[in-house]
Design an enzyme around this catalytic site. Structure first.
Site, mmCIF file in Angstrom:
data_model
loop_
_atom_site.group_PDB
_atom_site.id
_atom_site.type_symbol
_atom_site.label_atom_id
_atom_site.label_comp_id
_atom_site.label_asym_id
_atom_site.label_seq_id
_atom_site.Cartn_x
_atom_site.Cartn_y
_atom_site.Cartn_z
ATOM 1 N N GLY A 64 -3.567 -7.183 -19.215
ATOM 2 C CA GLY A 64 -4.222 -5.944 -18.808
ATOM 3 C C GLY A 64 -5.169 -6.172 -17.658
ATOM 4 O O GLY A 64 -4.772 -6.660 -16.597
ATOM 5 N N THR A 86 0.821 -1.214 0.000
ATOM 6 C CA THR A 86 0.000 0.000 0.000
ATOM 7 C C THR A 86 0.853 1.261 0.000
ATOM 8 O O THR A 86 0.438 2.293 -0.546
ATOM 9 C CB THR A 86 -0.957 0.024 1.204
ATOM 10 N N LEU A 87 2.050 1.201 0.586
ATOM 11 C CA LEU A 87 2.940 2.365 0.543
ATOM 12 C C LEU A 87 3.414 2.612 -0.885
ATOM 13 O O LEU A 87 3.460 3.756 -1.345
ATOM 14 C CB LEU A 87 4.124 2.158 1.492
ATOM 15 N N ASP A 112 0.953 -2.985 -7.314
ATOM 16 C CA ASP A 112 0.918 -1.772 -6.492
ATOM 17 C C ASP A 112 0.957 -0.518 -7.361
ATOM 18 O O ASP A 112 0.230 0.450 -7.112
ATOM 19 C CB ASP A 112 2.110 -1.741 -5.532
#
Length: 317
Positions: free
Chosen positions: A239, A30-31, A268
């Site tokens: 994709g 998430t960072l 991410d």
């Protein structure tokens, strides 16, 4: 202005060969997405349009302070980062094979982020989250928490959603983070999470491994039955498949990459690129196109967070 709060864990990253050349930086699913989202604001040519806050706990050690300084340089708001005087960040080692695929070793059981929900100042974070437009988290955010803390977070998300906060979720299933009976535990937790989710950004391989889905369409239909409004199923080199509430599903193709160097942050970076467009008012297909383009660039470079010059070239061109 849109305000998104992203909940998760950032760790110290070692990238290289054991007892060989090693690069030290930081990363976490998430960072990584938060950093790429911040960079996407620049591509929007309106950096003030989206406020990105990261929610986690770090220590008071020099490594923790160094990470916060780097995040601030990226434009990430750190007002919701709590400091734990008794713990420090987790650590992970990435090893790559000749095809750019990675394996991980982790040291995170006593990380500050794992005990975020037990922090003495967590009530202030809960109050602040009621004023944001979106909360984004991942399956790793849930997996690292002790059981009761995980339930507390789900209850918090339910309250936030009732207050009108949009909830976005990437399942990011990592079996090693769950107990031996993880298929039972994770399915229960994920079903509860999906029922709270407005926007799902999932990877087909993860969903197939856990649920046995035959196709990305199967995944998408399952998420819809759980009440997810907007579904994005990432399919790697193909994709993604996307469906907005009330509209037919659509495949959004990506440009093939000739040489994959490191797939560490593919999903991410897609999330960060997607959210930077979605929160700026782009439609879902346009947001997927940005996510695909950024992820295709990131996997051609080593490390979870690549040099910003390459990010901007991907997002602006």
């Amino acid at each position: 202005m849109k305000h998104i709060a992203i909940i998760g864990e950032c760790m110290i990253e070692l990238n290289g060969k054991p007892f060989g050349p090693m690069q030290q930086t930081f990363g976490g699913d998430t960072l990584n997405a938060a950093v790429y989202l911040c960079r996407g604001r620049t591509a929007n040519q309106d950096p003030a349009n989206i406020q990105v806050s990261y929610v986690t706990a770090l220590g008071s050690d020099p490594l923790s302070q160094g990470m916060i300084s780097r995040w601030q340089q990226e434009g990430l708001d750190t007002e919701l980062v709590l400091r734990d005087e008794h713990r420090s960040p987790g650590l992970y080692l990435i090893q790559l094979d000749d095809q750019g695929e990675r394996t991980f070793l982790y040291w995170r059981h006593q990380s500050a982020a794992r005990y975020l929900m037990q922090h003495p100042d967590i009530d202030g974070i809960k109050a602040a989250l009621s004023h944001v437009d979106m909360v984004f988290l991942s399956g790793i955010t849930l997996a690292i928490l002790p059981e009761q803390d995980r339930m507390d977070l789900l209850n918090l998300l339910a309250k936030l959603r009732q207050q009108g906060v949009e909830i976005a979720f990437d399942s990011n299933f990592r079996p090693a983070l769950w107990p031996d009976d993880h298929h039972v535990t994770v399915k229960t937790i994920y079903e509860a999470m999906y029922r709270l989710t407005d926007l799902a950004l999932v990877t087909f391989d993860d969903e197939q491994q856990l649920w046995g889905d035959n196709t990305p369409t199967h995944t998408l239909n399952r998420l819809k039955t759980l009440g997810v409004k907007h579904c994005v199923v990432k399919t790697g080199a193909d994709g993604c498949l996307v469906e907005a509430h009330g509209l037919p599903a659509q495949t959004v193709a990506t440009t093939p990459v000739e040489q994959v160097v490191d797939t560490t942050s593919a999903g991410d970076s897609f999330n960060g690129g997607f959210l930077s467009a979605y929160l700026a008012g782009y439609d879902l297909v346009e947001a997927c196109q940005r996510g695909n383009k950024l992820a295709g660039t990131v996997i051609q470079h080593r490390g979870a967070i690549i040099d910003n010059i390459y990010t901007q070239a991907a997002l602006i061109s």
